[in-house]
Design an enzyme around this catalytic site. Structure first.
Site, PDB file in Angstrom:
ATOM      1  N   TYR A  40       0.692  -1.096   0.043  1.00 24.06           N
ATOM      2  CA  TYR A  40       0.050  -0.029  -0.059  1.00 24.06           C
ATOM      3  C   TYR A  40       0.795   1.350  -0.023  1.00 24.06           C
ATOM      4  O   TYR A  40       0.607   2.285  -0.615  1.00 24.06           O
ATOM      5  CB  TYR A  40      -1.045   0.137   1.088  1.00 24.06           C
ATOM      6  N   LYS A  72       0.889   4.049  -3.027  1.00 26.61           N
ATOM      7  CA  LYS A  72       0.514   5.451  -2.627  1.00 26.61           C
ATOM      8  C   LYS A  72       1.548   6.376  -2.777  1.00 26.61           C
ATOM      9  O   LYS A  72       1.259   7.590  -3.270  1.00 26.61           O
ATOM     10  CB  LYS A  72      -0.322   5.629  -1.310  1.00 26.61           C
TER      11      LYS A  72
HETATM   12  P1  NDP Z   1     -13.902   2.153   1.116  1.00 26.06           P
HETATM   13  O1  NDP Z   1     -13.301   0.963   1.393  1.00 26.06           O
HETATM   14  O2  NDP Z   1     -14.767   2.668   2.111  1.00 26.06           O
HETATM   15  O3  NDP Z   1     -14.368   2.341  -0.490  1.00 26.06           O
HETATM   16  C1  NDP Z   1     -13.521   1.858  -1.266  1.00 26.06           C
HETATM   17  C2  NDP Z   1     -14.309   2.322  -2.621  1.00 26.06           C
HETATM   18  O4  NDP Z   1     -13.460   1.867  -3.667  1.00 26.06           O
HETATM   19  C3  NDP Z   1     -15.688   1.375  -3.009  1.00 26.06           C
HETATM   20  O5  NDP Z   1     -16.467   2.161  -3.732  1.00 26.06           O
HETATM   21  C4  NDP Z   1     -15.251   0.411  -3.802  1.00 26.06           C
HETATM   22  O6  NDP Z   1     -16.138  -0.308  -4.558  1.00 26.06           O
HETATM   23  C5  NDP Z   1     -14.269   1.072  -4.768  1.00 26.06           C
HETATM   24  N1  NDP Z   1     -12.893  -0.125  -5.165  1.00 26.06           N
HETATM   25  C6  NDP Z   1     -12.232  -0.720  -4.620  1.00 26.06           C
HETATM   26  N2  NDP Z   1     -11.565  -1.365  -5.720  1.00 26.06           N
HETATM   27  C7  NDP Z   1     -11.980  -0.844  -6.670  1.00 26.06           C
HETATM   28  C8  NDP Z   1     -11.496  -1.389  -7.880  1.00 26.06           C
HETATM   29  N3  NDP Z   1     -10.739  -2.323  -8.267  1.00 26.06           N
HETATM   30  N4  NDP Z   1     -12.189  -0.602  -9.309  1.00 26.06           N
HETATM   31  C9  NDP Z   1     -13.225   0.070  -8.846  1.00 26.06           C
HETATM   32  N5  NDP Z   1     -13.596   0.659  -7.429  1.00 26.06           N
HETATM   33  C10 NDP Z   1     -13.009  -0.004  -6.500  1.00 26.06           C
HETATM   34  O7  NDP Z   1     -12.366   3.177   0.970  1.00 26.06           O
HETATM   35  P2  NDP Z   1     -12.108   4.435   1.718  1.00 26.06           P
HETATM   36  O8  NDP Z   1     -13.276   5.422   1.679  1.00 26.06           O
HETATM   37  O9  NDP Z   1     -11.509   4.153   2.973  1.00 26.06           O
HETATM   38  O10 NDP Z   1     -10.759   4.931   0.915  1.00 26.06           O
HETATM   39  C11 NDP Z   1     -10.996   5.696  -0.057  1.00 26.06           C
HETATM   40  C12 NDP Z   1      -9.625   5.922  -0.612  1.00 26.06           C
HETATM   41  O11 NDP Z   1      -8.909   6.939   0.279  1.00 26.06           O
HETATM   42  C13 NDP Z   1      -8.588   4.872  -1.014  1.00 26.06           C
HETATM   43  O12 NDP Z   1      -7.921   5.341  -2.049  1.00 26.06           O
HETATM   44  C14 NDP Z   1      -7.935   4.812   0.366  1.00 26.06           C
HETATM   45  O13 NDP Z   1      -6.545   4.243   0.222  1.00 26.06           O
HETATM   46  C15 NDP Z   1      -7.475   6.400   0.666  1.00 26.06           C
HETATM   47  N6  NDP Z   1      -7.358   6.599   2.194  1.00 26.06           N
HETATM   48  C16 NDP Z   1      -8.216   6.104   3.135  1.00 26.06           C
HETATM   49  C17 NDP Z   1      -8.011   6.555   4.430  1.00 26.06           C
HETATM   50  C18 NDP Z   1      -9.000   6.047   5.580  1.00 26.06           C
HETATM   51  O14 NDP Z   1      -8.783   6.637   6.784  1.00 26.06           O
HETATM   52  N7  NDP Z   1     -10.156   5.613   5.359  1.00 26.06           N
HETATM   53  C19 NDP Z   1      -6.576   7.159   4.712  1.00 26.06           C
HETATM   54  C20 NDP Z   1      -5.949   7.377   3.678  1.00 26.06           C
HETATM   55  C21 NDP Z   1      -6.261   7.311   2.403  1.00 26.06           C
HETATM   56  P3  NDP Z   1     -17.055  -1.406  -3.868  1.00 26.06           P
HETATM   57  O15 NDP Z   1     -18.279  -0.768  -3.169  1.00 26.06           O
HETATM   58  O16 NDP Z   1     -17.649  -2.191  -5.032  1.00 26.06           O
HETATM   59  O17 NDP Z   1     -16.245  -2.607  -3.155  1.00 26.06           O
END
Ligand code: NDP
Length: 240
Positions: A147, A151
């Protein structure tokens, strides 16, 4: 006419907040997702935002999905690369599969979505590419070699592409969230959550809307002089 924005992973968590905030700011929004049909249906019922299912890890699926969105809504002018996954393991236990899945989604997925849109943005002399990286791409995190590498790669991609897009009116920026109060973080035991919060100088987790507001700003015409930059939204946990 409203500008068209697409948010990958735009149906849940941070992405859902970004989709809603862009819609509230007047954009015509498409939210992409990977497989959770129920969450996507609930999201559309709540927001009226159309959803499109494909994996960002698949280049051909991205090109076809983008063509579908553009046929429905018009040329995409704002791309938010938000989709991301974790497959955490200490490195001595990490499998090639765990490595590959995270790189394919979190890094190659950003290429797969940006590349099919790039020529159109260049031709129209306007574009906004905003990628959601992570504090762990900036500082590294044990158990997340995959990861953190992906990133950090997103940040290199952003800086390189910003140089290519500048003359064509395309800005390319990244946001590095710290710990945000998403379902995943709220699901960890309270003790663990407290220990996370203890590392955050402002004394709380971030809200998804706080990341969404950064995106809305970077997408706006007002942010045209900002490119190749990284906004760190982490409550003071890391200064870079
Ligand atoms: P979630 O797990 O809550 O949601 C992930 C979303 O991405 C879902 O809509 C999922 O679709 C979609 N997704 C996953 N894989 C794919 C793919 N291969 N193709 C298309 N869509 C995909 O994520 P978060 O809201 O926690 O995180 C969002 C972003 O922020 C990420 O990039 C994460 O790395 C980054 N981030 C998050 C942090 C946190 O504290 N949460 C901190 C720092 C960065 P589906 O619903 O169909 O599974």
């Amino acid at each position: 006419m409203a500008r068209v924005a697409i948010v990958t992973g735009g149906t849940r968590g941070i992405g859902a907040a970004i989709s809603k905030a862009l819609k509230a700011a007047g954009y015509s929004v498409a939210a992409n997702y990977a497989g959770n049909d129920q969450a996507a249906a609930e999201f559309t019922a709540e927001t009226g935002i159309p959803t499109y299912k494909w994996s960002v890890a698949d280049y051909d699926a991205c090109a076809a999905g983008i063509a579908r969105v553009e046929a429905d809504l018009g040329p995409i002018e704002v791309l938010v690369n938000n989709a991301g996954i974790t497959r955490d393991a200490m490195f001595h236990r990490m499998t090639p599969q765990q490595w590959k899945e995270v790189i394919d989604t979190n890094l190659t997925g950003v290429f797969n979505m940006t590349h099919p849109l790039w020529t159109g943005m260049r031709d129209r002399k306007f574009g906004r590419i905003i990628t959601i990286s992570s504090i762990n791409g900036q500082k590294g995190q044990a158990g997340q070699a995959n990861y953190s590498a992906a990133k950090a790669g997103d940040l290199g991609f952003t800086k390189a592409l910003a140089q290519e897009g500048a003359r064509a009116g395309i800005t390319v920026n990244a946001i590095c969230p710290g710990y945000i109060a998403t379902e995943m973080v709220m699901a960890v035991p309270e003790k663990v959550r407290d220990s996370i919060i203890a590392q955050i100088p402002v004394g709380r987790l971030g809200e998804v809307e706080e990341i969404a507001r950064c995106v809305v700003f970077l997408a706006s015409d007002d942010a045209g002089f900002i490119t190749g930059s990284t906004i760190s939204a982490n409550g003071g946990q890391l200064f870079v």
